[in-house]
Design an enzyme around this catalytic site. Sequence first.
Site, PDB file in Angstrom:
ATOM      1  N   LYS A   1       4.443  15.887 -26.349  1.00 36.27           N
ATOM      2  CA  LYS A   1       4.665  15.272 -25.029  1.00 36.27           C
ATOM      3  C   LYS A   1       6.155  14.968 -24.835  1.00 36.27           C
ATOM      4  O   LYS A   1       6.705  15.151 -23.751  1.00 36.27           O
ATOM      5  CB  LYS A   1       3.840  13.990 -24.878  1.00 36.27           C
ATOM      6  CG  LYS A   1       2.335  14.189 -24.816  1.00 36.27           C
ATOM      7  CD  LYS A   1       1.853  14.966 -23.596  1.00 36.27           C
ATOM      8  CE  LYS A   1       1.972  14.174 -22.313  1.00 36.27           C
ATOM      9  NZ  LYS A   1       1.386  14.936 -21.165  1.00 36.27           N
TER      10      LYS A   1
ATOM     11  N   TYR B   1       0.873  15.156 -31.358  1.00 33.70           N
ATOM     12  CA  TYR B   1       0.623  14.963 -29.919  1.00 33.70           C
ATOM     13  C   TYR B   1       1.841  14.358 -29.233  1.00 33.70           C
ATOM     14  O   TYR B   1       2.340  14.893 -28.238  1.00 33.70           O
ATOM     15  CB  TYR B   1      -0.607  14.067 -29.698  1.00 33.70           C
ATOM     16  CG  TYR B   1      -0.679  13.483 -28.301  1.00 33.70           C
ATOM     17  CD1 TYR B   1      -0.949  14.294 -27.199  1.00 33.70           C
ATOM     18  CD2 TYR B   1      -0.457  12.117 -28.076  1.00 33.70           C
ATOM     19  CE1 TYR B   1      -0.983  13.762 -25.916  1.00 33.70           C
ATOM     20  CE2 TYR B   1      -0.494  11.581 -26.803  1.00 33.70           C
ATOM     21  CZ  TYR B   1      -0.755  12.409 -25.719  1.00 33.70           C
ATOM     22  OH  TYR B   1      -0.781  11.880 -24.443  1.00 33.70           O
TER      23      TYR B   1
ATOM     24  N   THR C   1       3.593   9.905 -21.463  1.00 32.61           N
ATOM     25  CA  THR C   1       2.907   8.818 -22.156  1.00 32.61           C
ATOM     26  C   THR C   1       3.890   7.880 -22.830  1.00 32.61           C
ATOM     27  O   THR C   1       4.979   8.300 -23.227  1.00 32.61           O
ATOM     28  CB  THR C   1       1.937   9.408 -23.214  1.00 32.61           C
ATOM     29  OG1 THR C   1       1.513   8.365 -24.092  1.00 32.61           O
ATOM     30  CG2 THR C   1       2.614  10.481 -24.070  1.00 32.61           C
ATOM     31  N   ASP C   2       3.469   6.632 -23.020  1.00 35.81           N
ATOM     32  CA  ASP C   2       4.319   5.680 -23.749  1.00 35.81           C
ATOM     33  C   ASP C   2       4.464   6.057 -25.221  1.00 35.81           C
ATOM     34  O   ASP C   2       5.343   5.540 -25.917  1.00 35.81           O
ATOM     35  CB  ASP C   2       3.779   4.245 -23.614  1.00 35.81           C
ATOM     36  CG  ASP C   2       2.367   4.042 -24.170  1.00 35.81           C
ATOM     37  OD1 ASP C   2       1.739   5.026 -24.614  1.00 35.81           O
ATOM     38  OD2 ASP C   2       1.902   2.891 -24.147  1.00 35.81           O
ATOM     39  N   GLU C   3       3.587   6.982 -25.693  1.00 40.09           N
ATOM     40  CA  GLU C   3       3.652   7.350 -27.117  1.00 40.09           C
ATOM     41  C   GLU C   3       4.952   8.062 -27.458  1.00 40.09           C
ATOM     42  O   GLU C   3       5.291   8.188 -28.645  1.00 40.09           O
ATOM     43  CB  GLU C   3       2.447   8.222 -27.499  1.00 40.09           C
ATOM     44  CG  GLU C   3       1.146   7.478 -27.373  1.00 40.09           C
ATOM     45  CD  GLU C   3       0.017   8.041 -28.231  1.00 40.09           C
ATOM     46  OE1 GLU C   3       0.288   8.812 -29.165  1.00 40.09           O
ATOM     47  OE2 GLU C   3      -1.141   7.692 -27.952  1.00 40.09           O
TER      48      GLU C   3
HETATM   49  P1  NAD Z   1      -8.101  14.598 -21.019  1.00 35.82           P
HETATM   50  O1  NAD Z   1      -8.055  15.175 -22.390  1.00 35.82           O
HETATM   51  O2  NAD Z   1      -9.245  13.745 -20.618  1.00 35.82           O
HETATM   52  O3  NAD Z   1      -8.003  15.772 -19.942  1.00 35.82           O
HETATM   53  C1  NAD Z   1      -7.137  16.847 -20.083  1.00 35.82           C
HETATM   54  C2  NAD Z   1      -7.530  17.915 -19.061  1.00 35.82           C
HETATM   55  O4  NAD Z   1      -6.592  18.991 -19.174  1.00 35.82           O
HETATM   56  C3  NAD Z   1      -8.913  18.521 -19.318  1.00 35.82           C
HETATM   57  O5  NAD Z   1      -9.598  18.667 -18.093  1.00 35.82           O
HETATM   58  C4  NAD Z   1      -8.614  19.881 -19.925  1.00 35.82           C
HETATM   59  O6  NAD Z   1      -9.615  20.848 -19.661  1.00 35.82           O
HETATM   60  C5  NAD Z   1      -7.300  20.217 -19.249  1.00 35.82           C
HETATM   61  N1  NAD Z   1      -6.493  21.173 -20.029  1.00 35.82           N
HETATM   62  C6  NAD Z   1      -6.216  21.106 -21.357  1.00 35.82           C
HETATM   63  N2  NAD Z   1      -5.463  22.164 -21.712  1.00 35.82           N
HETATM   64  C7  NAD Z   1      -5.261  22.898 -20.590  1.00 35.82           C
HETATM   65  C8  NAD Z   1      -4.548  24.091 -20.311  1.00 35.82           C
HETATM   66  N3  NAD Z   1      -3.910  24.769 -21.283  1.00 35.82           N
HETATM   67  N4  NAD Z   1      -4.527  24.551 -19.043  1.00 35.82           N
HETATM   68  C9  NAD Z   1      -5.179  23.882 -18.054  1.00 35.82           C
HETATM   69  N5  NAD Z   1      -5.883  22.758 -18.262  1.00 35.82           N
HETATM   70  C10 NAD Z   1      -5.911  22.261 -19.518  1.00 35.82           C
HETATM   71  O7  NAD Z   1      -6.721  13.834 -20.870  1.00 35.82           O
HETATM   72  P2  NAD Z   1      -6.370  12.487 -20.059  1.00 35.82           P
HETATM   73  O8  NAD Z   1      -6.647  11.332 -20.921  1.00 35.82           O
HETATM   74  O9  NAD Z   1      -6.965  12.581 -18.702  1.00 35.82           O
HETATM   75  O10 NAD Z   1      -4.789  12.637 -19.957  1.00 35.82           O
HETATM   76  C11 NAD Z   1      -4.192  13.335 -18.861  1.00 35.82           C
HETATM   77  C12 NAD Z   1      -2.685  13.308 -19.032  1.00 35.82           C
HETATM   78  O11 NAD Z   1      -2.228  11.963 -19.071  1.00 35.82           O
HETATM   79  C13 NAD Z   1      -2.197  13.947 -20.334  1.00 35.82           C
HETATM   80  O12 NAD Z   1      -1.019  14.653 -20.054  1.00 35.82           O
HETATM   81  C14 NAD Z   1      -1.906  12.772 -21.252  1.00 35.82           C
HETATM   82  O13 NAD Z   1      -0.871  13.086 -22.151  1.00 35.82           O
HETATM   83  C15 NAD Z   1      -1.464  11.732 -20.247  1.00 35.82           C
HETATM   84  N6  NAD Z   1      -1.708  10.311 -20.609  1.00 35.82           N
HETATM   85  C16 NAD Z   1      -2.951   9.905 -21.009  1.00 35.82           C
HETATM   86  C17 NAD Z   1      -3.178   8.555 -21.270  1.00 35.82           C
HETATM   87  C18 NAD Z   1      -4.542   8.052 -21.689  1.00 35.82           C
HETATM   88  O14 NAD Z   1      -4.664   6.864 -22.034  1.00 35.82           O
HETATM   89  N7  NAD Z   1      -5.589   8.851 -21.661  1.00 35.82           N
HETATM   90  C19 NAD Z   1      -2.145   7.635 -21.137  1.00 35.82           C
HETATM   91  C20 NAD Z   1      -0.866   8.088 -20.738  1.00 35.82           C
HETATM   92  C21 NAD Z   1      -0.685   9.431 -20.467  1.00 35.82           C
HETATM   93  O1  DAU Z   2      -0.732   5.286 -25.063  1.00 36.37           O
HETATM   94  C1  DAU Z   2      -1.150   6.373 -24.311  1.00 36.37           C
HETATM   95  C2  DAU Z   2      -2.048   7.268 -25.133  1.00 36.37           C
HETATM   96  O2  DAU Z   2      -3.287   6.592 -25.285  1.00 36.37           O
HETATM   97  C3  DAU Z   2      -2.248   8.637 -24.502  1.00 36.37           C
HETATM   98  O3  DAU Z   2      -1.014   9.311 -24.470  1.00 36.37           O
HETATM   99  C4  DAU Z   2      -3.284   9.457 -25.290  1.00 36.37           C
HETATM  100  O4  DAU Z   2      -3.539  10.670 -24.617  1.00 36.37           O
HETATM  101  C5  DAU Z   2      -4.556   8.643 -25.372  1.00 36.37           C
HETATM  102  O5  DAU Z   2      -5.526   9.348 -26.132  1.00 36.37           O
HETATM  103  C6  DAU Z   2      -4.293   7.282 -25.993  1.00 36.37           C
HETATM  104  O6  DAU Z   2      -3.897   7.421 -27.387  1.00 36.37           O
HETATM  105  P1  DAU Z   2      -4.452   6.427 -28.523  1.00 36.37           P
HETATM  106  O7  DAU Z   2      -4.310   7.111 -29.820  1.00 36.37           O
HETATM  107  O8  DAU Z   2      -3.861   5.082 -28.375  1.00 36.37           O
HETATM  108  O9  DAU Z   2      -5.990   6.345 -28.041  1.00 36.37           O
HETATM  109  P2  DAU Z   2      -7.368   6.362 -28.869  1.00 36.37           P
HETATM  110  O10 DAU Z   2      -8.444   5.991 -27.911  1.00 36.37           O
HETATM  111  O11 DAU Z   2      -7.519   7.597 -29.669  1.00 36.37           O
HETATM  112  O12 DAU Z   2      -7.166   5.144 -29.881  1.00 36.37           O
HETATM  113  C7  DAU Z   2      -6.897   3.836 -29.415  1.00 36.37           C
HETATM  114  C8  DAU Z   2      -6.711   2.953 -30.639  1.00 36.37           C
HETATM  115  O13 DAU Z   2      -7.981   2.808 -31.305  1.00 36.37           O
HETATM  116  C9  DAU Z   2      -5.759   3.521 -31.678  1.00 36.37           C
HETATM  117  O14 DAU Z   2      -5.045   2.470 -32.291  1.00 36.37           O
HETATM  118  C10 DAU Z   2      -6.677   4.181 -32.704  1.00 36.37           C
HETATM  119  C11 DAU Z   2      -7.917   3.303 -32.639  1.00 36.37           C
HETATM  120  N1  DAU Z   2      -9.199   3.985 -32.896  1.00 36.37           N
HETATM  121  C12 DAU Z   2      -9.486   5.116 -32.203  1.00 36.37           C
HETATM  122  C13 DAU Z   2     -10.686   5.779 -32.407  1.00 36.37           C
HETATM  123  C14 DAU Z   2     -11.008   7.052 -31.642  1.00 36.37           C
HETATM  124  C15 DAU Z   2     -10.124   3.425 -33.806  1.00 36.37           C
HETATM  125  O15 DAU Z   2      -9.856   2.385 -34.405  1.00 36.37           O
HETATM  126  N2  DAU Z   2     -11.314   4.089 -33.989  1.00 36.37           N
HETATM  127  C16 DAU Z   2     -11.636   5.248 -33.342  1.00 36.37           C
HETATM  128  O16 DAU Z   2     -12.720   5.799 -33.604  1.00 36.37           O
END
Ligand code: NAD
Ligand code: DAU
Length: 339
Positions: free
Chosen positions: A157, A153, A125-127
């Site tokens: 990562k 988190y 992730t970019d985080e």
């Molecule tokens: P998500 O939370 O929607 O899904 C995570 C999945 O992993 C779920 O199906 C969960 O059951 C499974 N899981 C969790 N713990 C596990 C374990 N111990 N063993 C096996 N399975 C397990 O997450 P997402 O948003 O789909 O993110 C997927 C990946 O992409 C993550 O690694 C996250 O860090 C990365 N990522 C997410 C975003 C985003 O915006 N959502 C952006 C950049 C990177």
């Molecule tokens: O940048 C990549 C990341 O993006 C991934 O690595 C993470 O897995 C993914 O969850 C996401 O992280 P963020 O923290 O950016 O996503 P989230 O949807 O939780 O929040 C997006 C923005 O909105 C953040 O600035 C917090 C804000 N927010 C979030 C929630 C849930 C609110 O203002 N209100 C809310 O209720």
Amino acid sequence: MKILVTGGAGFIGSNFVFYMMEKHPDYDIVVLDKLTYAGNLETLESVMKNPHFKFVKADIADRDAVFDLFEQEKFDVVVNFAAESHVDRSIEDPGLFLTTNILGTQVLMDACRKYGIGRYHQVSTDEVYGDLPLDRTDLFFTEETPIHTSSPYSASKASADLLVQAYHRTFGLPVTISRCSNNYGPYHFPEKLIPLIISRALADESLPVYGTGENVRDWLYVEDHCAAINRILEDGREGEVYNIGGHNERTNLQVVKTILKQLGKPESLITFVTDRAGHDLRYAIDPAKMMNELGWQPTTTFDEGIRRTVEWYLDNESWWKSIISGDYQNYYERMYAER
Ligand code: NAD
Ligand code: DAU
């Protein structure tokens, strides 16, 4: 070609399964997923009966289960999506993030070493780069930006990324890492900003915006992320990190207002609540390496992507309503009752 997709019952993992099964119908795909609160087997219903698809319920941190699976299946490629992914939950309780995100990654790579693999891809992730100032819109994250994490988190990562690079250098494991910006699209779990706002606005409920709503995220439609990972698997260089993003920066308030406009709901639903602890200000990816080296381009603009996403949530109410009516309610109370 046989691919193990961990975390394939979650948001991005499931979209990746659909993308790959359409793009490469002859590939065999095995999903390993623990089915945590974020994993939903219903999401994979349309592929369950496909002879090229198999689902295994297991924990990536369970060494015996993972090793047994690798012994049976002989994977060519592993793509690790499995993670605890929600920043707010990591602030509430960091422990599980370390177990799954760091130790789980180690177990998967140990299995790759033991049984052999063509490629191990870590979905990061970019985080891991921390954040950028709001007033320096000339700054972007490149692959050389130092790791500088803010939340448990992102620290977990980043730790996993370092471990992946160590396994490459020390053991010669053929790895790649991608660091993507915020994704959105179908099957996004309704605790994350965009689906949370859509589902709550549809119910005319208050919309919690953290702090002033000025924090900036760089949004990418999930299918563009999946296409980028496919390109990295095809032609990415071993040991390399690739940043993925599409220059779609928006403040949280802009995102919320865009959704409200599309739904025809009033902005008076917006409620400013206590800020997230350690809240990163701005994320912005420089995707030049993906574009120049691998010819990848995002194909969906933010306006088009958000339109499609809102439509998807309107057309698939049963998917997210069944989530919201379950465990998620208790979580919501815990997270927002005091705000
Ligand atoms: P998500 O939370 O929607 O899904 C995570 C999945 O992993 C779920 O199906 C969960 O059951 C499974 N899981 C969790 N713990 C596990 C374990 N111990 N063993 C096996 N399975 C397990 O997450 P997402 O948003 O789909 O993110 C997927 C990946 O992409 C993550 O690694 C996250 O860090 C990365 N990522 C997410 C975003 C985003 O915006 N959502 C952006 C950049 C990177
Ligand atoms: O940048 C990549 C990341 O993006 C991934 O690595 C993470 O897995 C993914 O969850 C996401 O992280 P963020 O923290 O950016 O996503 P989230 O949807 O939780 O929040 C997006 C923005 O909105 C953040 O600035 C917090 C804000 N927010 C979030 C929630 C849930 C609110 O203002 N209100 C809310 O209720």
